[in-house]
Design a protein around this motif. Structure first.
Motif, mmCIF file in Angstrom:
data_model
loop_
_atom_site.group_PDB
_atom_site.id
_atom_site.type_symbol
_atom_site.label_atom_id
_atom_site.label_comp_id
_atom_site.label_asym_id
_atom_site.label_seq_id
_atom_site.Cartn_x
_atom_site.Cartn_y
_atom_site.Cartn_z
ATOM 1 N N ALA A 176 11.372 12.909 20.482
ATOM 2 C CA ALA A 176 11.085 12.509 19.101
ATOM 3 C C ALA A 176 10.806 13.691 18.182
ATOM 4 N N LEU A 177 10.739 14.906 18.710
ATOM 5 C CA LEU A 177 10.434 16.067 17.875
ATOM 6 C C LEU A 177 11.583 16.352 16.910
ATOM 7 N N ARG A 178 11.240 16.770 15.693
ATOM 8 C CA ARG A 178 12.222 17.054 14.655
ATOM 9 C C ARG A 178 11.938 18.428 14.048
ATOM 10 N N PRO A 179 12.412 19.516 14.683
ATOM 11 C CA PRO A 179 12.129 20.870 14.164
ATOM 12 C C PRO A 179 12.617 21.092 12.741
ATOM 13 N N GLU A 180 13.680 20.388 12.342
ATOM 14 C CA GLU A 180 14.192 20.570 10.983
ATOM 15 C C GLU A 180 13.176 20.152 9.926
ATOM 16 N N ALA A 181 12.203 19.313 10.315
ATOM 17 C CA ALA A 181 11.181 18.868 9.365
ATOM 18 C C ALA A 181 10.160 19.963 9.079
ATOM 19 N N LEU A 182 10.225 21.079 9.810
ATOM 20 C CA LEU A 182 9.275 22.170 9.608
ATOM 21 C C LEU A 182 9.687 23.092 8.463
ATOM 22 N N ARG A 183 10.841 22.865 7.884
ATOM 23 C CA ARG A 183 11.365 23.787 6.881
ATOM 24 C C ARG A 183 10.681 23.655 5.530
ATOM 25 N N GLN A 184 9.901 22.616 5.329
ATOM 26 C CA GLN A 184 9.187 22.448 4.063
ATOM 27 C C GLN A 184 7.748 22.019 4.348
ATOM 28 N N ASP A 185 6.937 22.007 3.333
ATOM 29 C CA ASP A 185 5.527 21.622 3.445
ATOM 30 C C ASP A 185 4.764 22.524 4.419
ATOM 31 N N PHE A 186 5.050 23.824 4.366
ATOM 32 C CA PHE A 186 4.434 24.732 5.331
ATOM 33 C C PHE A 186 2.914 24.725 5.233
ATOM 34 N N LEU A 187 2.381 24.885 4.034
ATOM 35 C CA LEU A 187 0.926 24.945 3.874
ATOM 36 C C LEU A 187 0.244 23.635 4.265
ATOM 37 N N PRO A 188 0.757 22.460 3.830
ATOM 38 C CA PRO A 188 0.144 21.211 4.308
ATOM 39 C C PRO A 188 0.190 21.068 5.828
ATOM 40 N N LEU A 189 1.284 21.470 6.446
ATOM 41 C CA LEU A 189 1.389 21.365 7.897
ATOM 42 C C LEU A 189 0.328 22.221 8.585
ATOM 43 N N VAL A 190 0.130 23.429 8.071
ATOM 44 C CA VAL A 190 -0.871 24.327 8.670
ATOM 45 C C VAL A 190 -2.280 23.797 8.436
ATOM 46 N N GLY A 191 -2.577 23.390 7.206
ATOM 47 C CA GLY A 191 -3.921 22.919 6.892
ATOM 48 C C GLY A 191 -4.294 21.651 7.630
ATOM 49 N N ILE A 192 -3.397 20.674 7.621
ATOM 50 C CA ILE A 192 -3.670 19.411 8.319
ATOM 51 C C ILE A 192 -3.721 19.643 9.822
ATOM 52 N N GLY A 193 -2.850 20.518 10.324
ATOM 53 C CA GLY A 193 -2.872 20.837 11.749
ATOM 54 C C GLY A 193 -4.185 21.478 12.176
ATOM 55 N N ALA A 194 -4.716 22.359 11.338
ATOM 56 C CA ALA A 194 -5.990 23.003 11.663
ATOM 57 C C ALA A 194 -7.123 21.979 11.693
#
Length: 303
Positions: free
Chosen positions: A207-225
């Motif tokens: 189910a992983l979608r690496p292509e979805a990592l190309r945008q929203d970098f800062l939200p991904l990092v902040g929410i992930g933290a």
């Protein structure tokens, strides 16, 4: 070492990703396998685990209360952050909310089993019985901004059609009634449950979608933290404040340290949320968790 317990689980996730990207055994296999696991094998594991769980143990009850407290306070903090600092429409807030409070049950049970053996699966199943319906209701509210009676139909449907919730209720009923799992049904469900975790981890990878990592970098990092670092540390604090030790405290921390579940993507799409952001959160957190889970458990001395 913690990493020796964790890496085989994520190796299965990577294997699932590679197999799905190679189109093997068949593109239609993965949705069917996920459905088989979600509606049959994983519920069998929950029922068999709960049927032997010490539900009358005061520590188990405290763990359930601690789970509700931790999730509720995290939800309130996210609401306050949105209300006073970072306004966002439901389509974006819903995925962000799920990215912090929702968890991948397959990875949580696999990590718990790796650290405690089958001894911790009963406590983990109790945690799921309490946290899964609560998190589902909160996620629906975050995505739709519905409250009260307006949200009741969607919430009821979410609970009454969720096989994990129904399996937890069945396992609890069998235990409290004293019926248990007679006439070999314990062995039958155990055999089904043994297939659930490896198949579930393979499906997580697919189910992983690496292509979805190309945008929203800062939200991904902040929410992930917030999900992978802040939540387990907060859960450890709540567990200590409520007198939890041993396996119960470990379960609290593990289920707060694991990444968001791929099923959050399905709910997000159904309710009109930002599917790309949700897919990015699932993928980024799953990839990062291979490092953050052992790190957090080591910092807390739970390895």
């Amino acid at each position: 070492m913690l990493i020796l317990t964790i890496w085989p689980l994520f190796a299965l996730i990577c294997l699932g990703f590679l197999l799905s990207r190679r189109g093997w055994p068949d593109p239609g296999f993965w949705p069917a396998a996920e459905k088989l696991n979600y509606f049959l094998l994983f519920p069998a594991l929950l029922v068999s685990s709960l049927a032997n769980a010490p539900l009358t143990d005061p520590a188990i009850l405290r763990m359930g209360g601690a789970a509700l407290v931790a999730i509720s306070l995290a939800a309130l903090a996210l609401w306050a952050l949105r209300r006073f600092v970072l306004p966002a429409r439901p389509a974006r807030y819903g995925p962000a909310f799920q990215g912090v409070v929702r968890f991948n049950t397959y990875i949580g049970l696999a990590v718990t089993a790796g650290l405690t053996g089958t001894a911790g699966l009963g406590q983990a199943a109790v945690y799921l019985a309490i946290a899964v319906p609560f998190v589902n209701v909160l996620s629906i509210m975050a995505l739709s901004e519905q409250t009260g009676l307006r949200a009741a139909p969607a919430m009821a449907r979410s609970i009454l059609t969720n096989p994990l919730i129904l399996a937890c209720l069945a396992g609890i009923a069998l235990t409290l009634s004293g019926i248990g799992l007679p006439l070999g049904t314990d062995r039958f469900l155990d055999l089904m449950g043994r297939a659930s975790l490896p198949l579930g981890l393979l499906c997580v990878g697919a189910a992983l979608r690496p292509e979805a990592l190309r945008q929203d970098f800062l939200p991904l990092v902040g929410i992930g933290a917030l999900r992978l670092i802040a939540m387990p540390l907060f859960a450890a604090f709540i567990a200590g404040a409520m007198g939890l030790t041993g396996t119960e405290a470990l379960v609290m921390v593990v289920f707060s340290a694991i990444p968001v579940a791929p099923t959050a993507y399905v709910l997000t799409r159904q309710l009109g949320g930002d599917g790309t952001l949700m897919a990015g959160l699932v993928t980024s957190q799953t990839l990062a968790a291979v490092a953050t889970i052992p790190l957090v458990l080591w910092l807390l001395g739970m390895g």
